[in-house]
Design a protein around this motif. Structure first.
Motif, PDB file in Angstrom:
ATOM      1  N   GLU A 259       0.821  -1.209   0.000  1.00  0.00           N
ATOM      2  CA  GLU A 259       0.000   0.000   0.000  1.00  0.00           C
ATOM      3  C   GLU A 259       0.855   1.260   0.000  1.00  0.00           C
ATOM      4  OE1 GLU A 259      -2.379  -2.988   2.585  1.00  0.00           O
ATOM      5  OE2 GLU A 259      -0.321  -2.660   1.917  1.00  0.00           O
TER       6      GLU A 259
ATOM      7  N   ARG B 272      -3.096   1.945   4.705  1.00  0.00           N
ATOM      8  CA  ARG B 272      -3.934   0.762   4.577  1.00  0.00           C
ATOM      9  C   ARG B 272      -5.138   1.103   3.698  1.00  0.00           C
ATOM     10  NH1 ARG B 272       0.064  -1.011   6.250  1.00  0.00           N
ATOM     11  NH2 ARG B 272       0.461  -2.252   8.124  1.00  0.00           N
TER      12      ARG B 272
ATOM     13  N   THR C  93      -9.157   0.135   2.622  1.00  0.00           N
ATOM     14  CA  THR C  93     -10.360  -0.472   3.194  1.00  0.00           C
ATOM     15  C   THR C  93     -11.467  -0.506   2.153  1.00  0.00           C
ATOM     16  OG1 THR C  93      -9.768   0.410   5.367  1.00  0.00           O
ATOM     17  CG2 THR C  93     -12.040  -0.340   5.068  1.00  0.00           C
TER      18      THR C  93
ATOM     19  N   ASP D 195      -2.946  -7.767  10.393  1.00  0.00           N
ATOM     20  CA  ASP D 195      -2.449  -6.428  10.670  1.00  0.00           C
ATOM     21  C   ASP D 195      -3.034  -5.390   9.725  1.00  0.00           C
ATOM     22  OD1 ASP D 195      -1.196  -7.103   8.319  1.00  0.00           O
ATOM     23  OD2 ASP D 195       0.829  -7.093   9.124  1.00  0.00           O
ATOM     24  N   GLY D 196      -4.028  -5.785   8.938  1.00  0.00           N
ATOM     25  CA  GLY D 196      -4.678  -4.842   8.046  1.00  0.00           C
ATOM     26  C   GLY D 196      -4.028  -4.692   6.692  1.00  0.00           C
ATOM     27  N   ARG D 197      -2.868  -5.332   6.475  1.00  0.00           N
ATOM     28  CA  ARG D 197      -2.233  -5.253   5.162  1.00  0.00           C
ATOM     29  C   ARG D 197      -3.047  -6.010   4.126  1.00  0.00           C
ATOM     30  NH1 ARG D 197       3.693  -7.449   5.510  1.00  0.00           N
ATOM     31  NH2 ARG D 197       2.704  -8.822   7.044  1.00  0.00           N
TER      32      ARG D 197
ATOM     33  N   TRP E  30      -2.340  -9.743   3.796  1.00  0.00           N
ATOM     34  CA  TRP E  30      -2.959 -10.661   4.746  1.00  0.00           C
ATOM     35  C   TRP E  30      -4.318 -11.137   4.228  1.00  0.00           C
ATOM     36  CZ3 TRP E  30      -0.849 -11.931   9.694  1.00  0.00           C
ATOM     37  CH2 TRP E  30      -1.662 -12.785  10.454  1.00  0.00           C
TER      38      TRP E  30
END
Length: 416
Positions: free
Chosen positions: A110, A126, A128, A201-203, A206
Motif C-alpha cells: 500500500e 492501509r 479499506t 495487521d490490516g495489510r 494478509w
C-alpha cells in the motif's frame, strides 16, 4: 558514431570535471549545467580551492546519453508515451527515480502504491473496502460458475464495484485515488476464501493470503507475498498498461480502465506465464529432475515458462529479490530446488529466471493453486494501472488514435 560525448573512442574521462567541461560534454551552456543541478538531474561539489563546482564525469556522461536518446525520439513506427512513473535501465527499475527493489523491500504494498500515485510515502497506509461495493462485488462473483478463473472473478468484481460507485465519473485526482484505495481491497475481498481469514495487521497481503492458500499464514511467507505485490506494482508500458492508457485517453473512469487492463492480462502471452511456471515446477518435483521436463517443452515447440525478459539482459531484478527472500523460508526449499535445476539447464541457452518463476516458487510452496500467480499479478498491477490513468487524464483527450494503414482492395467495387 562514438558512444563518448568527447567524440574520442575509448577516451577515459577523469573522475571529477569542471563546469566548462561538463557543459562541453553535454553540449549546453554553463548556466544550463546549473539548471540540471537545481532540477536534481546532476550532482555537484565545490572544488578544494573553492573556485567553482565540479561534477562526476560518469554522471555527466550518463546524462548526455539520456539527452541524446530523448532528442532522437522513438524509432520509426515505435509508440512512445511520456511517463514519470517507472524507468527501466541497466537491468534495474525505478519508481519515480527510487530503486524499486529497495522500495519494495522496505515498504508495504500500500505504501509503494501511494508513492507511485502521489510521490509521498505515508507510513502505515492501509486500504479499506466500503461495505456497499464489496457486497455488490461478492454477490456478482458468487453468481459465477464454480470453474471460473481468477481473472473472470476480478473482472466481474470490478464491474459490480463500479455500478455501486456513483462518483466513478469524477476524474479529478482526489476522486480517482479515493476510488483506487477502495477498489483494490474490494477486489481481494470479493474473491472466495481458501481458508477462514484470521485477524491480521490490516495489510492487503494478509487478506489476499486467505483467498489464495489453505495454509495458515506464516509471518515470513506473508512478507514474501507483500514483497511480490510491491515489486509488481508497475513495470513501464506492458500490454495491459498500454490498454489502460488508451482507455484513459478516451476518459474512461478508473473502474473501466482497470477492466481494460484485466482484459489484456487475460491474453496467454501476458498473464499466463506464472500459471505455466507453477505447473512446470510441480512436474519437475514429481519427476525428480528438470532435464526431461525442459526437453518435453522444447520438443513440443513450447517456450520454457519463467525465463527471459525483453527488458533485461541478465536476471529480472524482481526475481532476484523474491528468490533472496524465499531462501529464508524452509517450506520453499523443494520448490526452490526445482527452480534452480531448471535454471541450471536454461543457463546453457543464456536465459535467466524472471519474476514468473519466482512467483511460481511462492505459490507452489504455499499450497496455492497454479492460477494464484495471476491473481497476485493482477491485484498488484491495479495500482500501477491507476497511476498511468492519472497521468493520461492530464494529457490531450483521445491522443492515442493511430491511423489505419488500409491494405484492402481499392474502391470503387460493385456491391456483392
Amino acid at each position: 558514431m562514438s558512444d563518448h560525448p568527447s567524440g574520442l573512442p575509448g577516451e577515459a574521462l577523469p573522475h571529477r570535471i569542471t563546469t566548462q567541461e561538463a557543459a562541453r560534454l553535454l553540449g549546453v551552456k554553463p548556466a544550463t549545467v546549473y539548471a540540471y543541478v537545481s532540477r536534481g538531474q546532476l550532482g555537484s561539489r565545490r572544488d578544494g580551492a573553492g573556485r567553482g563546482s565540479t561534477f562526476d564525469a560518469a554522471e555527466v556522461e550518463a546524462l548526455a546519453r539520456r539527452s541524446r536518446r530523448e532528442a532522437a525520439g522513438p524509432a520509426a513506427g515505435e509508440l512512445a508515451v511520456r511517463t514519470a512513473l517507472t524507468l527501466i535501465e541497466d537491468d534495474r527499475y525505478f519508481f519515480r527515480g527510487v530503486d524499486a527493489v529497495e522500495l519494495a523491500s522496505r515498504y508495504a504494498y500500500e505504501e509503494v502504491a501511494e508513492w507511485l500515485w502521489t510521490g509521498t510515502l505515508p507510513h502505515g497506509a492501509r486500504f479499506t473496502a466500503p461495505p456497499e461495493p464489496l457486497a455488490a462485488a461478492r454477490r456478482a462473483v458468487a453468481a459465477l460458475p464454480g470453474h471460473s478463473g481468477p481473472l473472470d472473478r476480478l473482472r466481474v468484481a470490478v464491474a459490480a464495484a463500479a455500478v455501486a460507485d456513483p462518483l466513478r465519473f469524477d476524474l479529478s485526482e482526489e476522486a480517482v485515488l479515493g476510488s483506487a484505495r477502495c477498489l483494490i481491497p474490494t477486489l481481494v475481498g470479493a474473491l472466495p476464501e481458501a481458508a477462514p481469514a484470521l485477524p491480521g495487521d490490516g495489510r492487503l497481503a494478509w487478506g489476499l493470503w486467505s483467498r489464495l492458500s489453505p495454509q495458515e499464514p506464516d509471518p515470513a511467507a506473508l512478507d514474501v507475498l507483500d514483497l511480490a505485490l510491491a515489486l509488481l506494482v508497475d513495470h513501464d508500458l506492458a500490454a495491459s498498461t498500454l490498454a489502460v492508457r488508451v482507455a484513459a485517453s478516451a476518459r474512461a473512469h478508473p473502474y473501466a480502465v482497470v477492466s481494460a487492463g484485466l482484459g489484456a492480462l487475460e491474453g496467454p502471452l501476458h498473464g499466463a506465464a506464472g500459471r505455466l511456471a507453477h505447473r512446470m515446477l510441480a512436474e519437475v518435483a514429481e519427476r525428480g529432475g528438470a532435464a526431461p521436463v525442459v526437453a518435453e517443452h522444447l520438443r513440443a515447440g513450447r517456450r520454457v515458462p519463467g525465463f527471459g525478459h525483453r527488458l533485461y539482459r541478465g536476471e529480472d531484478p524482481r526475481a532476484r529479490a523474491l528468490f533472496g527472500r524465499l531462501e529464508e523460508l524452509p517450506l520453499a526449499a523443494p520448490a526452490l530446488g526445482a527452480a534452480r535445476e531448471v535454471a541450471a539447464v536454461m543457463a546453457r541457452h543464456g536465459l535467466h529466471p524472471n519474476v514468473d518463476l519466482a512467483l511460481a516458487v511462492l505459490t507452489l510452496s504455499s499450497g496455492m493453486t497454479a492460477e494464484a500467480g495471476e491473481t497476485v499479478f493482477a491485484v498488484a498491477r491495479t495500482a500501477g494501472w491507476i497511476a498511468h490513468a492519472l497521468e493520461e487524464y492530464q494529457e490531450r483527450p483521445l491522443r492515442m488514435r493511430p491511423s489505419g494503414h488500409y491494405t484492402g482492395p481499392r474502391p470503387p467495387r460493385p456491391i456483392p
